[in-house]
Structures are given as structure tokens and as C-alpha cells.
Write a protein that holds these residues in place. Sequence first.
Motif, PDB file in Angstrom:
ATOM      1  N   PHE A   1      20.725  -4.058 -20.725  1.00 49.98           N
ATOM      2  CA  PHE A   1      21.716  -2.983 -21.530  1.00 49.98           C
ATOM      3  C   PHE A   1      20.903  -2.749 -23.051  1.00 49.98           C
ATOM      4  CE2 PHE A   1      24.827  -3.962 -18.210  1.00 49.98           C
ATOM      5  CZ  PHE A   1      24.721  -2.821 -17.985  1.00 49.98           C
TER       6      PHE A   1
ATOM      7  N   SER B   1      17.539  -2.383 -23.362  1.00 47.81           N
ATOM      8  CA  SER B   1      16.324  -1.513 -23.097  1.00 47.81           C
ATOM      9  C   SER B   1      16.460  -0.079 -23.556  1.00 47.81           C
ATOM     10  CB  SER B   1      15.938  -1.686 -21.545  1.00 47.81           C
ATOM     11  OG  SER B   1      16.889  -0.738 -20.869  1.00 47.81           O
ATOM     12  N   SER B   2      15.651   0.591 -23.764  1.00 49.10           N
ATOM     13  CA  SER B   2      16.029   2.121 -24.044  1.00 49.10           C
ATOM     14  C   SER B   2      16.612   3.016 -22.969  1.00 49.10           C
ATOM     15  CB  SER B   2      14.755   2.691 -24.482  1.00 49.10           C
ATOM     16  OG  SER B   2      13.678   2.888 -23.336  1.00 49.10           O
ATOM     17  N   ILE B   3      16.298   2.866 -21.785  1.00 52.14           N
ATOM     18  CA  ILE B   3      17.142   3.394 -20.816  1.00 52.14           C
ATOM     19  C   ILE B   3      18.377   2.754 -20.549  1.00 52.14           C
ATOM     20  CG2 ILE B   3      17.065   4.046 -18.322  1.00 52.14           C
ATOM     21  CD1 ILE B   3      13.869   4.178 -18.501  1.00 52.14           C
ATOM     22  N   GLY B   4      18.642   1.401 -20.727  1.00 51.33           N
ATOM     23  CA  GLY B   4      19.894   0.884 -20.703  1.00 51.33           C
ATOM     24  C   GLY B   4      20.893   1.417 -21.607  1.00 51.33           C
TER      25      GLY B   4
ATOM     26  N   LYS C   1      20.749   4.459 -23.179  1.00 48.40           N
ATOM     27  CA  LYS C   1      20.994   5.743 -22.800  1.00 48.40           C
ATOM     28  C   LYS C   1      21.965   5.631 -21.630  1.00 48.40           C
ATOM     29  CE  LYS C   1      19.907   8.758 -23.935  1.00 48.40           C
ATOM     30  NZ  LYS C   1      20.696   9.614 -25.350  1.00 48.40           N
ATOM     31  N   TRP C   2      21.946   4.640 -20.645  1.00 44.94           N
ATOM     32  CA  TRP C   2      22.775   4.723 -19.548  1.00 44.94           C
ATOM     33  C   TRP C   2      24.130   4.373 -19.974  1.00 44.94           C
ATOM     34  CZ3 TRP C   2      25.803   0.946 -16.377  1.00 44.94           C
ATOM     35  CH2 TRP C   2      26.013   1.301 -15.546  1.00 44.94           C
TER      36      TRP C   2
ATOM     37  N   HIS D   1      25.380  20.051 -23.707  1.00 39.24           N
ATOM     38  CA  HIS D   1      23.889  19.425 -23.399  1.00 39.24           C
ATOM     39  C   HIS D   1      24.509  18.177 -22.950  1.00 39.24           C
ATOM     40  CE1 HIS D   1      20.299  17.204 -24.013  1.00 39.24           C
ATOM     41  NE2 HIS D   1      20.758  16.300 -24.587  1.00 39.24           N
TER      42      HIS D   1
ATOM     43  N   SER E   1      23.033  16.192 -19.448  1.00 35.48           N
ATOM     44  CA  SER E   1      21.980  15.375 -19.950  1.00 35.48           C
ATOM     45  C   SER E   1      22.521  13.619 -19.308  1.00 35.48           C
ATOM     46  CB  SER E   1      22.116  15.052 -21.383  1.00 35.48           C
ATOM     47  OG  SER E   1      21.337  13.926 -21.866  1.00 35.48           O
TER      48      SER E   1
ATOM     49  N   ARG F   1      21.387  13.502 -15.718  1.00 32.99           N
ATOM     50  CA  ARG F   1      19.965  13.197 -15.714  1.00 32.99           C
ATOM     51  C   ARG F   1      19.823  11.708 -15.938  1.00 32.99           C
ATOM     52  NH1 ARG F   1      16.396  17.339 -15.838  1.00 32.99           N
ATOM     53  NH2 ARG F   1      17.342  19.415 -16.150  1.00 32.99           N
ATOM     54  N   THR F   2      20.500  11.188 -16.936  1.00 39.97           N
ATOM     55  CA  THR F   2      20.305   9.697 -17.471  1.00 39.97           C
ATOM     56  C   THR F   2      20.577   8.818 -16.448  1.00 39.97           C
ATOM     57  OG1 THR F   2      20.570  10.355 -19.832  1.00 39.97           O
ATOM     58  CG2 THR F   2      20.946   7.980 -19.214  1.00 39.97           C
ATOM     59  N   ILE F   3      21.815   8.930 -15.700  1.00 40.65           N
ATOM     60  CA  ILE F   3      22.205   8.148 -14.578  1.00 40.65           C
ATOM     61  C   ILE F   3      21.285   8.461 -13.231  1.00 40.65           C
ATOM     62  CG2 ILE F   3      24.380   7.672 -15.429  1.00 40.65           C
ATOM     63  CD1 ILE F   3      25.673   9.471 -13.064  1.00 40.65           C
ATOM     64  N   GLY F   4      20.426   9.344 -13.247  1.00 44.39           N
ATOM     65  CA  GLY F   4      19.242   9.392 -12.182  1.00 44.39           C
ATOM     66  C   GLY F   4      19.307  10.361 -11.460  1.00 44.39           C
ATOM     67  N   VAL F   5      20.175  11.608 -11.581  1.00 38.22           N
ATOM     68  CA  VAL F   5      20.019  12.714 -10.868  1.00 38.22           C
ATOM     69  C   VAL F   5      18.793  13.467 -11.019  1.00 38.22           C
ATOM     70  CG1 VAL F   5      21.385  14.968 -10.159  1.00 38.22           C
ATOM     71  CG2 VAL F   5      22.711  12.781 -10.869  1.00 38.22           C
ATOM     72  N   SER F   6      17.818  13.634 -10.069  1.00 39.80           N
ATOM     73  CA  SER F   6      16.534  14.210 -10.424  1.00 39.80           C
ATOM     74  C   SER F   6      16.510  15.368  -9.357  1.00 39.80           C
ATOM     75  CB  SER F   6      15.480  13.267 -10.090  1.00 39.80           C
ATOM     76  OG  SER F   6      15.344  12.892  -9.034  1.00 39.80           O
TER      77      SER F   6
END
Lengths: 233, 253
Positions: free
Chosen positions: A7, A9-12, A14-15, A185, A189, A192-197
Amino acid sequence: MKWSELFTSSIGKKWVMAISGLCLIGFLLVHVTLNTLIWANIFVPEDNGEIFNRAAHWLGSNLIPRILEVGLFLFFIIHIIQGYVLELQNRSKRGKGYKVPMGSEGSNWYRKSMGLLGTLIFIFLVVHISNFWISSRFGGLKEITYPDGETFHNLYGEMITVFQELWIVILYVLGCVSLAWHLIHGFQSAFRTIGVSNKKYLALLNATGIGFSLLVSILFAAMPLSIYLGWVK
Amino acid sequence: MEQNTMNLTLKVWRQKNSGDPGGFATYPVKNISAEMSFLEMFDVLNEELIREGKDPIAFDHDCREGICGMCSMYINGRPHGPWEKNTVCQLHMRAYKDGDTIVVEPWRAKSFPVLKDLVVDRGAFDRIIQAGGYISVNTGSPVDANAVPVEKEKADAAFAAAACIGCGACVAACKNSSALLFVSAKVSHLALLPQGAPERRSRALNMVAQMDKEGFGACTNTGACEAVCPKGISIENIARLNREFIGAGMSGE
């Protein structure tokens, strides 16, 4: 990896922004749905806010919404504090800036101004909470008794009173405009952050996000406007 | 044959070393052919500076074919100059017209400190790759070609991600100086293939941890990186890395 490492980390981080943001989006959906009841007169003549007051009372007197309300405040606080922390950290990463700025290529001004839009929404939120939430929770609202003998807080009457002030109406409309850009936005966004690619889903979510943002913001802005202009009495 | 030439004014960032505060210097350049590449124009200017006994402008370059990822100039407010999906070495002077003023700056990010003039230290990217941007294989006799089946779509997506040349334009363009497009391309390239599967979780965790340690910012999905990427790396890769990382972080690893 420990939870604390995840939590921080940069991605954590954002999550956390994405999950709290999505919960706030869920809240907006409930809030805007309930508030549209102020226009019940269109379908129920001579309603004059009775359905709205009864619905607000039901929401305020039930245990589950009250528990969710605590969670809601928690998510607001997390989203706001984490948002500012990230904004400040991200701004500090460049060091010396460019002589010729990048502009908005590939992006949009609002995608790059989430901190500013969030701040405008925050200012609106403080006024909004002091206008309605504090009085409806801690007293200060007038009571109204309906023909069946039941008495409720007259939240509807409070709205009619508050939205006679032009500056409050302007502030609410500006708050809604900021909300629309922030959500256009933020909605996609967050996914995307939770991983929908997946492109197919991203296209769907993008369209849904724009539709949701505009609908919610227009409905909210229409409330103080319709009262100030005297369409709702 | 008519030769198209032009006279230009260059405003170039000059900085003696990483400790020097640096500043812009203005150079008029004359008789530049429209067929020259942007770097060739710098060669011409540097030869002139050497003849005058001045210090030539330091800039990174290697293959000059648009595939090595060494060139790194921020030109008139855009990494790699005005052309889309293009590196500076493949930018040609026909993009400009006589009398133009061109401002050239180095990549700006605390994680990419300026070494001299337009040369920045991109060692941070190498250390991120060292943290997990590889697959471990046992040495031995070579495996038969096509022994491991790979879906066409996944092979294509992995190949598209592998096209990343690690130039750092994504960092230079991002308002947060985030390196997530680069890291996500490297993670996606391996995560999509069966050969990358055994180290999938540790790769995502270690590369992101190194990225954070190097001091890059967090991604806010603005899309600026994708627009300036010379290899057209898609930000779908960023969403994929987010999923890889959170999934790995929530696992027991």
C-alpha cells in the motif's frame, strides 16, 4: 511483499485512490437518485417534497445506511488525503522544469488537473456539509407533520431556503462542473488502475464514465437551479 | 536539382557537468539542408564549435536508425521533436522552415540527472531491468523452434510491448515523471509469454519496487506517454502491469 509495502508502493497508492474513488461514485449514484425525488411533483401533484422527506428520513433512521455513512466519510478522508500526498509527491519528481511546456498532447487539461478539480470539489463539499448534513444529523431542521400524523425533518424546506441565495447556487453549479470533469477522467482511470486492460471493456467503461459523469453532474446542478428559478416550490 | 536549405536559430541547454546550474545558449546555424537529420544538424554545429575552439554540445546517439533508444532531446516542448512515433535521429530538417527558432532541452526528471548538456543518466532504467526484466533459463541444448505453443494474439501483444527501446521519452513527457509505460512494456512483454510465466509475480513486484526506489512518480493515466512514445507503446500495458502488480502483491509472495 508485506501489506505495508504493497500500500505504500506507487501502484498501491493509486489503487487506494481508485477503490475509494469507485466507492464515492457508488455513493453519488445513491445520492443523486434520492435527490431527484424533489421533482416528484411532476408525477404526484401536490407532493411538495413529502416523498423526498420520507425517503431522507428512511435513509437516516436505518442502521445499514448509517454504517455505510461512516465508511463514506472514511473513503472521503482517504481519497482527499491520499490525493494530496500523491499530487505533492508527483510534482516533486521533475526537479528543474522545461522552458517550453509539454502542453496537452495525448491528454486533456482535466486529466492533468485532477488535484485542482478535487480541491474545488472539496471546497464545495465543506459548504455542502455545513448547509445540509450537519443540520440534518445534529438538529436545526424544522419539523413538518403530514396529514397521516407522522412528523419528519423538513429537509426539502431547508433546500428551498438555502437555494434562494444566488452565491450558494453559483457555488453549487461550479461544484457540479468540477465534479463532471473530475469524474470523466476519474471513472475510467480508476478501472485502468485496478487493472482493466481489455480494449473492448475500456471503450465501454470510457463511454459509461462520460455518460455517468454528465448525467450525475447535470442532475445535481439542476436541483439548486430549479429551486432558485422557482420551478420547484 | 534544387537544394532546399535553411537558416535556423537554436536555443540549446548547456551544462558543464551534473553540479553546474546550466543555462541556454543561442546558436545561429546556416545552410542546413532539408535532407539532413536533426542530429546531423548538431554534427554540423559541433564541427563549427570545434573549429572555433569551443566545447561541442554533448548529446546521446548511437545507431541513428531509430532502434537503439539512445537519442533523447526534448525539442520545442515535445520529446523526440514534432513527428509522431519517431526518434530524434529519424527527425529530418524538412520538419522545419527557414527562420525557425528551435529550443532543445534534455529529458527533465530527478531520476534522469543531467550529466552534460543534453546527456542524461538513464541508468535507472538499467537497474529496473536488472531487478526482473529477464527470464531465467537453464543452459543446455537449444530447444526446438515452436516447441512451446503461443497464441497469435498474445505473441503479437508481447511483440508490440517488446518494441520499447527504453529511451525515456515517457518519463520526459509525463507530468509526474512516471516510468510506468517503460516498466509496463517490459513486464507485459514477458508476462504474456509462457517463457515469462514462472517469474511473473516476482518480476512485477521487484521491477516496481526498483522503479519506486529510483524516484519516478506515480501514473495518473493522463496518456501523454503514449502520445510521444517513438514505438507507439500502448497504455493498455500500464493497466496490465497494475493488475500483475496488485495480484502479485496480494498473493503470498
